[in-house]
Every structure is written in structure tokens, then in C-alpha cells.
Design an enzyme around this catalytic site. Structure first.
Site, PDB file in Angstrom:
ATOM      1  N   HIS A  99      63.615  90.345  10.612  1.00 12.28           N
ATOM      2  CA  HIS A  99      63.329  89.842  11.953  1.00 12.28           C
ATOM      3  C   HIS A  99      64.183  88.596  12.262  1.00 12.28           C
ATOM      4  O   HIS A  99      65.182  88.338  11.584  1.00 12.28           O
ATOM      5  CB  HIS A  99      61.832  89.584  12.129  1.00 12.28           C
ATOM      6  N   GLU A 136      56.590  85.453  10.185  1.00 10.18           N
ATOM      7  CA  GLU A 136      57.259  86.221   9.130  1.00 10.18           C
ATOM      8  C   GLU A 136      58.757  85.914   9.127  1.00 10.18           C
ATOM      9  O   GLU A 136      59.379  85.826   8.066  1.00 10.18           O
ATOM     10  CB  GLU A 136      57.033  87.721   9.344  1.00 10.18           C
ATOM     11  N   HIS A 193      60.740  90.622   3.675  1.00  4.85           N
ATOM     12  CA  HIS A 193      59.676  90.706   4.685  1.00  4.85           C
ATOM     13  C   HIS A 193      58.354  90.238   4.104  1.00  4.85           C
ATOM     14  O   HIS A 193      58.214  90.040   2.895  1.00  4.85           O
ATOM     15  CB  HIS A 193      59.486  92.168   5.135  1.00  4.85           C
ATOM     16  N   GLU A 275      58.176  93.614   0.711  1.00  8.88           N
ATOM     17  CA  GLU A 275      57.076  93.017   1.484  1.00  8.88           C
ATOM     18  C   GLU A 275      56.349  92.109   0.494  1.00  8.88           C
ATOM     19  O   GLU A 275      55.665  92.569  -0.418  1.00  8.88           O
ATOM     20  CB  GLU A 275      56.130  94.096   2.026  1.00  8.88           C
TER      21      GLU A 275
END
Ligand code: ZN
Length: 311
Positions: A99, A136, A193, A275
Site C-alpha cells: 500500500h 498498515e 503487509h 502478513e
């Protein structure tokens, strides 16, 4: 945050060879190098992981909370054979901070569709946040920078796909993120992430590319090495952070295969996503928002990459 696509199973295939299987070798090697490091190892968790098409659930004993080695963990070359060439010299790693902190202000741009070979998908997403608002995208960039510092310290050339505010107000799009790794001819690519699912879901997982072919996507050559990369990172991440594999997917292995991520489908280089935890769970969030924990996370990722590269 996982790029949600509910039409796709999130973990289509269980790992054929759990990364724990190779941990045994690592444990033996670690024991030979630094026996005292093993004193703190806690063998606490018995994980029974069975995929939907695996009738023989493996019984897995996983070491958790092992201390990070303080010295270079790679075995020294035998004096009789002379010094080997540094396996990290000349290697290139691309780290992809998931992101972008600016994506929230550029929803039109990140909503545009891009071609990921197998189908069209949004350019990028905003990512998730903790309940207190820690983004995030902040987390992923911070961890990525820490990984870069650690790898550069080992002599590896490191590229980040972006650094948010630096010349990138949003994105890059997921196809460009893949292209950056491909054009750099990276030896390994890791997209960083944190997840955003309901409280009570905890732990980390590594997302591995499925075998896909369509348009500009053909992952046949990277499926194997990407799994090796992912297994290395999973083992080291568990060791440095003390975190457990996710309790909500991956059957307790910490490994998930997905075929719906453009960043993986379009990659021609060994690549995984990690993640690191669940931002929406208070206990995980307490870790994710801690700079000390993020350094441990970065150490685990870097150690996994170094191991994959043979360092
Ligand atoms: Zn994400």
C-alpha cells in the site's frame, strides 16, 4: 491487508512440504554453531496441519521463541577448502512496502483497473489500520526500511518499490510493483503487509504464488523457489518475533497459496507476501505498533532472505 477476492479460496492448496520439515536441519546446524542459543528454545506448540486433500495430517512440533543468533549464523567455510565467494555479493533484493500512506487521498487513482494477466484488478488498495489508526502502509514502509538496512549491512543490493511520500503520492499499482522486481532481476522479492481481519484472529502468514498462466502471468518457474523463500522467512520470522503462524488460515502452517494477487501472478522472480499480524486484534496490534517488535520482524524477514540466498 489481504487483497480480498472472496470468489477465490484463500488457501487453495496446503503446502506439499511444510517448512517445519526443514527446520530440523536448521536446528541441527544451529546446535553445531551455537549450542547455548538452544537453551532458550521452547518447544511448546504441537500443530496438526491438514489440508482439505491431505488425508495424512502431519504432527508437527515447532520451536518457538528461540533467540536470534547474535553473530553471523552461516557456517564458516572449511579451512581446508579455503574461503568461498560471498553468496550475498552481487545479489539484488526488492522489498515491496504494501500500500501507500497516500492511497487514502487518491482513491480514484488506486481504484483504476490493471491487468494482472489472469484478470483485471484494482491498481492498489488503502490497506488496513489498527483500531487506534496506525496505518498498515506506515507499518509496511517502516519494516521494509528496516529490512533494507539489515540486508545492506550484509552487502545485498536492496530496492524498495516505493517510499510513500518520496515521489509517490499513491501506489504504485500492483502490476508496477511486480514489474519493479522483474526489471531489477531480483534474486528475491518480499511484499510486506499486515492483515485486517476480526479480533481473535492472530499470527503471521506467508502468501505463496499459485501456479497460474494467463496473459502476462506465468508463475510456473517461480512457484518452487518462492515456496523455499517463504519457508525460510516463516521459520525465521517465528524465531525472531516469537509469533505463531496464523490461527485463522493456512491450517497452522503459516503458509498460504493464492492465485488472485497481481503482485505474485505477474512476478518472474521468486516472490512472497508476508502478513506480519492482524492489525485489528489488540494483542497483535500491540506488537505491530512497537518499534522494537518491528525490528524483530524485519530481522526475521532479512534472515529468511539471507538463508534463501545461501548466506
Ligand atoms: Zn496489505
Amino acid at each position: 491487508m489481504r487483497y480480498e477476492d472472496r470468489s477465490q479460496p484463500s488457501d487453495a492448496a496446503p503446502p506439499a512440504r511444510p517448512w517445519y520439515a526443514r527446520r530440523a536441519t536448521l536446528v541441527v546446524a544451529a546446535a553445531a554453531v551455537a549450542p547455548t542459543c538452544l537453551a532458550g528454545w521452547v518447544l511448546t506448540q504441537v500443530l496438526a496441519g491438514a489440508g482439505p486433500d491431505d488425508s495424512r495430517p502431519p504432527r508437527i512440533v515447532m520451536p518457538l521463541a528461540a533467540p536470534a543468533p547474535t553473530a553471523a549464523p552461516s557456517p564458516a567455510p572449511s579451512p581446508s577448502t579455503g574461503a568461498k565467494a560471498d553468496p550475498l555479493a552481487g545479489r539484488t533484493v526488492v522489498i515491496d512496502p504494501g500500500h501507500n500512506t497516500g492511497n487514502f487521498q487518491h482513491t480514484d487513482e488506486i481504484d483504476q483497473q490493471v491487468d494482472i494477466g489472469t484478470n483485471l484488478k484494482e491498481c492498489d488498495t488503502t490497506g488496513t489500520t489498527t483500531n487506534s489508526g496506525y496505518m498498515e502502509a506506515e507499518f509496511s514502509l517502516d519494516v521494509s526500511r528496516r529490512v533494507r538496512t539489515l540486508l545492506e549491512g550484509r552487502g545485498v543490493k536492496v530496492l524498495l518499490t516505493h517510499e510513500a511520500g518520496k515521489a509517490r503520492a499513491w501506489g504504485p499499482c500492483i502490476d508496477e510493483r511486480a514489474r519493479i522486481g522483474n526489471e531489477a532481476r531480483a534474486d528475491a522479492v518480499v511484499s510486506v503487509h499486515a492483515d485486517g481481519v476480526s479480533a481473535g484472529n492472530r499470527g503471521f502468514h506467508i502468501i505463496l504464488p499459485a501456479k497460474v498462466k494467463g496473459g502476462g502471468a506465468d508463475t510456473a518457474k517461480i512457484v518452487g523457489p518462492s515456496r523455499q523463500l517463504g519457508e525460510r522467512i516463516a521459520g525465521n520470522f517465528a524465531r525472531t518475533t516469537g509469533s505463531s503462524p496464523a490461527n485463522y488460515l493456512g491450517s497452522g502452517t503459516g503458509l498460504v497459496v493464492r492465485d488472485d494477487l497481481g503482485g505474485l501472478n505477474l512476478s518472474t522472480r521468486p516472490k512472497v507476501f508476508i502478513e506480519c499480524g492482524n492489525m485489528r486484534d489488540a494483542k497483535d496490534a500491540a506488537q505491530l505498533t512497537s518499534p522494537e517488535w518491528r525490528q524483530k520482524a524485519a530481522q526475521g524477514i532479512a534472515d529468511g532472505i539471507v538463508g534463501f540466498l545461501g548466506g
